[in-house]
Design a protein around this motif. Structure first.
Motif, mmCIF file in Angstrom:
data_model
loop_
_atom_site.group_PDB
_atom_site.id
_atom_site.type_symbol
_atom_site.label_atom_id
_atom_site.label_comp_id
_atom_site.label_asym_id
_atom_site.label_seq_id
_atom_site.Cartn_x
_atom_site.Cartn_y
_atom_site.Cartn_z
ATOM 1 N N ILE A 1 96.939 77.710 35.472
ATOM 2 C CA ILE A 1 95.949 78.064 34.455
ATOM 3 C C ILE A 1 94.559 78.241 35.053
ATOM 4 C CG2 ILE A 1 94.814 77.238 32.354
ATOM 5 C CD1 ILE A 1 97.424 75.926 31.551
ATOM 6 N N LEU A 2 94.174 77.399 36.013
ATOM 7 C CA LEU A 2 92.830 77.491 36.594
ATOM 8 C C LEU A 2 92.721 78.553 37.682
ATOM 9 C CD1 LEU A 2 91.748 73.735 36.823
ATOM 10 C CD2 LEU A 2 91.206 75.424 35.069
ATOM 11 N N ASP A 3 93.778 79.273 37.959
ATOM 12 C CA ASP A 3 93.731 80.348 38.951
ATOM 13 C C ASP A 3 93.136 81.601 38.292
ATOM 14 O OD1 ASP A 3 94.184 82.379 40.792
ATOM 15 O OD2 ASP A 3 96.092 81.522 41.448
ATOM 16 N N PRO A 4 91.953 82.088 38.756
ATOM 17 C CA PRO A 4 91.319 83.251 38.122
ATOM 18 C C PRO A 4 92.208 84.491 38.151
ATOM 19 C CG PRO A 4 89.799 82.150 39.621
ATOM 20 C CD PRO A 4 91.140 81.547 39.848
ATOM 21 N N LYS A 5 92.939 84.708 39.227
ATOM 22 C CA LYS A 5 93.794 85.889 39.320
ATOM 23 C C LYS A 5 94.906 85.852 38.276
ATOM 24 C CE LYS A 5 92.992 86.809 44.227
ATOM 25 N NZ LYS A 5 93.612 86.983 45.563
ATOM 26 N N ILE A 6 95.465 84.668 38.045
ATOM 27 C CA ILE A 6 96.515 84.561 37.037
ATOM 28 C C ILE A 6 95.934 84.773 35.646
ATOM 29 C CG2 ILE A 6 98.102 82.934 35.929
ATOM 30 C CD1 ILE A 6 98.853 81.869 38.597
ATOM 31 N N ARG A 7 94.725 84.220 35.406
ATOM 32 C CA ARG A 7 94.103 84.429 34.100
ATOM 33 C C ARG A 7 93.812 85.908 33.858
ATOM 34 N NH1 ARG A 7 90.746 80.005 35.409
ATOM 35 N NH2 ARG A 7 88.926 81.374 35.403
ATOM 36 N N ASP A 8 93.289 86.609 34.871
ATOM 37 C CA ASP A 8 93.017 88.042 34.720
ATOM 38 C C ASP A 8 94.311 88.818 34.487
ATOM 39 O OD1 ASP A 8 90.367 87.495 35.107
ATOM 40 O OD2 ASP A 8 90.366 88.013 37.248
ATOM 41 N N ALA A 9 95.362 88.451 35.220
ATOM 42 C CA ALA A 9 96.636 89.140 35.048
ATOM 43 C C ALA A 9 97.197 88.905 33.650
ATOM 44 C CB ALA A 9 97.631 88.665 36.107
ATOM 45 N N LEU A 10 97.017 87.672 33.124
ATOM 46 C CA LEU A 10 97.476 87.389 31.768
ATOM 47 C C LEU A 10 96.691 88.194 30.735
ATOM 48 C CD1 LEU A 10 98.083 83.512 31.820
ATOM 49 C CD2 LEU A 10 99.799 85.297 31.511
ATOM 50 N N LYS A 11 95.355 88.317 30.953
ATOM 51 C CA LYS A 11 94.542 89.116 30.031
ATOM 52 C C LYS A 11 94.993 90.566 30.035
ATOM 53 C CE LYS A 11 90.372 86.268 30.298
ATOM 54 N NZ LYS A 11 88.959 86.215 30.769
ATOM 55 N N ASP A 12 95.214 91.109 31.234
ATOM 56 C CA ASP A 12 95.688 92.496 31.316
ATOM 57 C C ASP A 12 97.034 92.648 30.621
ATOM 58 O OD1 ASP A 12 93.426 93.082 32.749
ATOM 59 O OD2 ASP A 12 94.407 92.966 34.717
ATOM 60 N N ARG A 13 97.882 91.632 30.801
ATOM 61 C CA ARG A 13 99.202 91.694 30.184
ATOM 62 C C ARG A 13 99.088 91.675 28.656
ATOM 63 N NH1 ARG A 13 104.394 92.239 32.752
ATOM 64 N NH2 ARG A 13 105.910 91.764 31.123
ATOM 65 N N VAL A 14 98.194 90.818 28.148
ATOM 66 C CA VAL A 14 98.011 90.726 26.698
ATOM 67 C C VAL A 14 97.401 92.003 26.153
ATOM 68 C CG1 VAL A 14 96.757 89.531 24.870
ATOM 69 C CG2 VAL A 14 97.866 88.220 26.685
ATOM 70 N N ASN A 15 96.361 92.544 26.833
ATOM 71 C CA ASN A 15 95.731 93.784 26.377
ATOM 72 C C ASN A 15 96.722 94.940 26.404
ATOM 73 O OD1 ASN A 15 93.306 92.492 25.978
ATOM 74 N ND2 ASN A 15 92.537 92.951 28.040
ATOM 75 N N SER A 16 97.525 94.981 27.453
ATOM 76 C CA SER A 16 98.522 96.036 27.555
ATOM 77 C C SER A 16 99.525 95.933 26.413
ATOM 78 C CB SER A 16 99.245 95.954 28.899
ATOM 79 O OG SER A 16 100.288 96.886 28.977
ATOM 80 N N ALA A 17 99.910 94.720 26.072
ATOM 81 C CA ALA A 17 100.856 94.525 24.972
ATOM 82 C C ALA A 17 100.243 94.966 23.649
ATOM 83 C CB ALA A 17 101.275 93.057 24.906
ATOM 84 N N LYS A 18 98.952 94.638 23.460
ATOM 85 C CA LYS A 18 98.284 95.064 22.226
ATOM 86 C C LYS A 18 98.199 96.585 22.149
ATOM 87 C CE LYS A 18 95.456 90.951 21.441
ATOM 88 N NZ LYS A 18 94.070 90.420 21.388
#
Length: 735
Positions: free
Chosen positions: A632-649
């Motif tokens: 969770i505290l890894d910035p790269k994983i957080r950015d990848a999760l955001k991209d994944r969520v935005n892509s899903a939306k």
């Protein structure tokens, strides 16, 4: 004349042989008084760990002394020196009788069976012809072994009845080797089951005891036998013993209680015999694999088979209240204490009341004092709650890694880092699951093979956790220290998997192969590696602590490298550097297993509950820490999760808009039929009020963008809004 000379010569030779025999016996008798219990001789060769050395006993003393090298020093492990032989164990008036019947001297010195045969010939009525010399013999390991074997052989001799005189002699012989001063010498007897054999022999011989109406009371210092007649008319029977554990301690009491209700099932008259041993419990500890202490008298009972339950009261030898006490019976076939046959009824600081079920297998009972274990409900709650949270956190961690795997593997170092994190989470998840399985398999009713399998997997997966943490530490050092020389990614991945799974598998397999054939792989009370006998637990502790040390060095290197950047900087940069160092420590500590370092504190100060609570908290929740600090505290994983969520939306929005546009076409066709003369080619005008780009409308209708832009949408806007409302209403109703 010649025949007469020959006859005189033969007579002279016979007298010479007889005198030689007597001289040998006297010499042996003198030598036995001079033999001390210390180790005879020393090993002078090079002391290499686990090497063995053997030295002969003093002159005229058969046997040898065995030494084992431990930590560069020779330690005595076996001693077979003995002074008792077939020549000197009997009283002197008939020592030479039947000795020269065709066997050599050395053969008789090694065969207690021969002594037993002679004993049954010389004094079968009371067995007293060996008592005096046994009492005079030193209590060295070799003599103890001979007396144990002699008592065992006597107990197996068919006898119609054993009277009080035989039992008296038998008790005197047993009392000699049960002396508190001889306890330490039992550890040097090569046959570790000697104490078990002694207990079984005494109980077997007591079964043959026969007495009439008068009760018997044969009291020696270290063995006390009571016998009485049972009848249904009795209000109840009890045997009361009061004995000293050693020469200086206070007396310790023990009672055997037979209730009136139980006596109603016994045929009248019946015999009941009870035997008390104050020191046998400590002697049995040398042959029992469990790390337990007998904390009371050992009470044996020979009762009618109809008696199914008896009560026993044991006074505690050690009055310590921080040790767990258990009632137990001695399993004569498996040579171990069994807790299933007894139930604790009452306990206080002075004594314990037990209710036990005697049988032919279980005739001896006592109370056990378990090793000091911190017993706290807090630790149990922390462990199971922490394991539950840890398992859920690890499943979530692996799910996140699977979602963002494509984004985080773009660079080589990021790919290798997440390979380590994913495998740490996987192995820790499997280790936690198998730990729970092993805890359910532990207990008195456990299946041995299932327990061995569970222990192997717990050992393997927890080692894998540590070795993957070690692999991650090596990867960090590789990234920091080796800058200009890089290895191919395939080589690094192969090396990581070899370290993470190959080394643990090798250690776990060697451990079970080396210890399980001798039944030294498991602990008696749990499905985990043995410590008291084979030290199999070292196969986990040594690699784990070594990896913790290496990982601590890794954290130190990271701190130094990070700190070096801040030297000479402004105050603001100094604060940022300290914060970065703290963050690195917070992330690396759970991932690299440094929390297990608190296990050392629990070993050094086992009685302090605080260390156990800290250790349980840090390790039971380690899966949660890995989720937070490693994922969770890894910035790269957080950015990848955001991209994944935005892509899903975005995909969801496009899907909804396409549905609206498709339905729009249908509605437009309906409007055309109803008289709206607008061309379908002007459908693109409706896109102004729809959440969809015009180009998607163009593509769907096959309209060229240049053509569409030349059209006019004047007058269509209100109609388009109405159509959109109808579309949304239709979609909302599922039409």
């Amino acid at each position: 004349m010649t025949q007469m000379l020959l006859l005189l010569l033969y007579g002279f030779m016979f007298l010479l042989a007889t005198e030689s025999c007597r001289t040998l016996c006297q010499a042996a008798s003198k030598s036995k008084e001079q033999v001390s219990t210390r180790a005879h001789g020393e090993c002078h060769g090079a002391c290499v760990d686990n090497s063995y050395c053997s030295q002969p006993c003093p002159p005229d003393t058969p046997g040898d002394v065995g030494f084992l090298c431990r930590q560069k020093k020779w330690h005595k492990v076996t001693d077979t020196c003995r002074t008792l032989t077939a020549f000197n164990i009997f009283e002197e008036d008939s020592t030479h009788v039947q000795i020269f019947g065709g066997s050599k001297f050395s053969e008789y010195t090694k065969k207690p069976e021969t002594i037993t045969d002679l004993l049954m010939e010389k004094c079968p009525q009371d067995l007293s012809c060996v008592v005096r010399n046994i009492q005079k013999s030193p209590r060295i390991p070799g003599n103890i072994a001979i007396i144990v074997q002699l008592l065992h052989n006597i107990s197996t001799v068919p006898m119609a009845d054993v009277g009080e005189a035989k039992m008296q002699s038998y008790s005197i012989m047993a009392n000699h080797i049960l002396n508190s001063k001889s306890i330490s010498n039992w550890t040097f007897i090569p046959d570790r089951n000697s104490s078990c054999i002694l207990l079984h022999s005494i109980n077997s011989f007591a079964r043959k005891l026969f007495f009439n109406k008068h009760p018997i009371d044969i009291a020696e210092t270290f063995i006390h036998t009571l016998g009485t007649i049972l009848s249904r008319d009795n209000a109840g029977k009890n045997f009361t013993f009061s004995m000293r554990v050693n020469d200086t301690s206070d007396v310790v009491t023990g009672k055997v209680l037979i209730s009136r209700e139980e006596l109603q099932e016994v045929p009248s008259p019946s015999q009941a015999v009870s035997i008390a041993f104050p020191t046998l419990g400590a002697i049995l500890e040398t042959s029992v694999l469990e790390s337990i202490t007998v904390n009371g008298l050992v009470l044996s009972v020979i009762l009618p088979k109809e008696l199914e339950r008896i009560s026993l009261i044991f006074e505690k030898i050690s009055k310590s209240e921080d040790r767990r006490t258990e009632c137990a019976g001695w399993h004569s076939l498996e040579s171990r204490w069994d807790r299933k046959v007894c139930q604790m009824i009452q306990e206080n600081s002075q004594q314990v009341v037990c209710k036990c079920s005697p049988s032919k297998i279980f005739t001896s009972f006592s109370i056990l004092m378990a090793p000091h274990v911190v017993q706290s409900p807090i630790l149990i709650y922390i462990t199971y709650i922490g394991l539950g949270v840890s398992i859920c956190s690890l499943v979530l961690c692996l799910s996140i890694e699977a979602l963002v795997w494509g984004q985080v593997r773009k660079t080589e170092i990021s790919f290798l880092r997440h390979v380590c994190i994913a495998n740490i989470a996987t192995t820790l998840l499997m280790a936690d699951v198998w730990f729970i399985v092993a805890s359910f398999l532990s207990g008195p009713m456990r299946r041995h093979s299932a327990c061995v399998a569970a222990t192997f997997f717990v050992h393997f997966f927890y080692l894998s956790v540590f070795f993957w943490m070690f692999a991650k530490a090596l990867l960090i050092l590789y990234g920091i220290l080796i800058v200009f020389h890089t290895l191919p990614k395939s080589v690094l991945v192969a090396a990581l998997f070899a370290v993470g799974y190959g080394c643990p598998l090798l250690i776990a397999a060697i451990t079970v192969a080396a210890t399980e054939p001798g039944k030294g792989y498991l602990r008696p009370e749990a499905c985990w590696l043995n410590w008291d006998v084979t030290k199999a637990l070292l196969a986990f502790v040594v690699p784990a602590l070594a990896i913790v040390v290496v990982n601590l060095i890794t954290v130190t290197v990271v701190i130094v490298k990070t700190r070096r950047v801040a030297i000479g900087s402004s105050m603001f940069q100094e604060v940022r550097a300290i914060a970065r160092i703290s963050r690195n420590i917070a992330i690396l500590t759970p991932l690299l297993g440094l929390t297990w370092g608190f296990g050392i504190a629990t070993v050094l100060n086992d009685g302090l509950l605080a260390f156990h609570i800290i250790f349980s908290l840090l390790n039971a929740f380690q899966g949660f820490f890995i989720l937070v600090f490693g994922t969770i505290l890894d910035p790269k994983i957080r950015d990848a999760l955001k991209d994944r969520v935005n892509s899903a939306k975005w995909i969801s929005r496009i899907s909804e808009s396409v549905k609206e546009a498709s339905l729009l076409v249908v509605l437009m066709e309906e409007d055309v039929k109803r008289g709206w003369k607008a061309s379908l080619s002007k459908l693109f005008c409706v896109a102004d009020v729809f959440p969809i780009h015009r180009l998607h409308i163009y593509a769907m209708l096959g309209i060229q963008q240049r053509t569409a832009e030349s059209w006019s949408c004047r007058g269509l806007q209100p109609r388009a809004v109405g159509i959109r409302k109808r579309v949304l209403a239709r979609l909302g109703s599922g039409g």
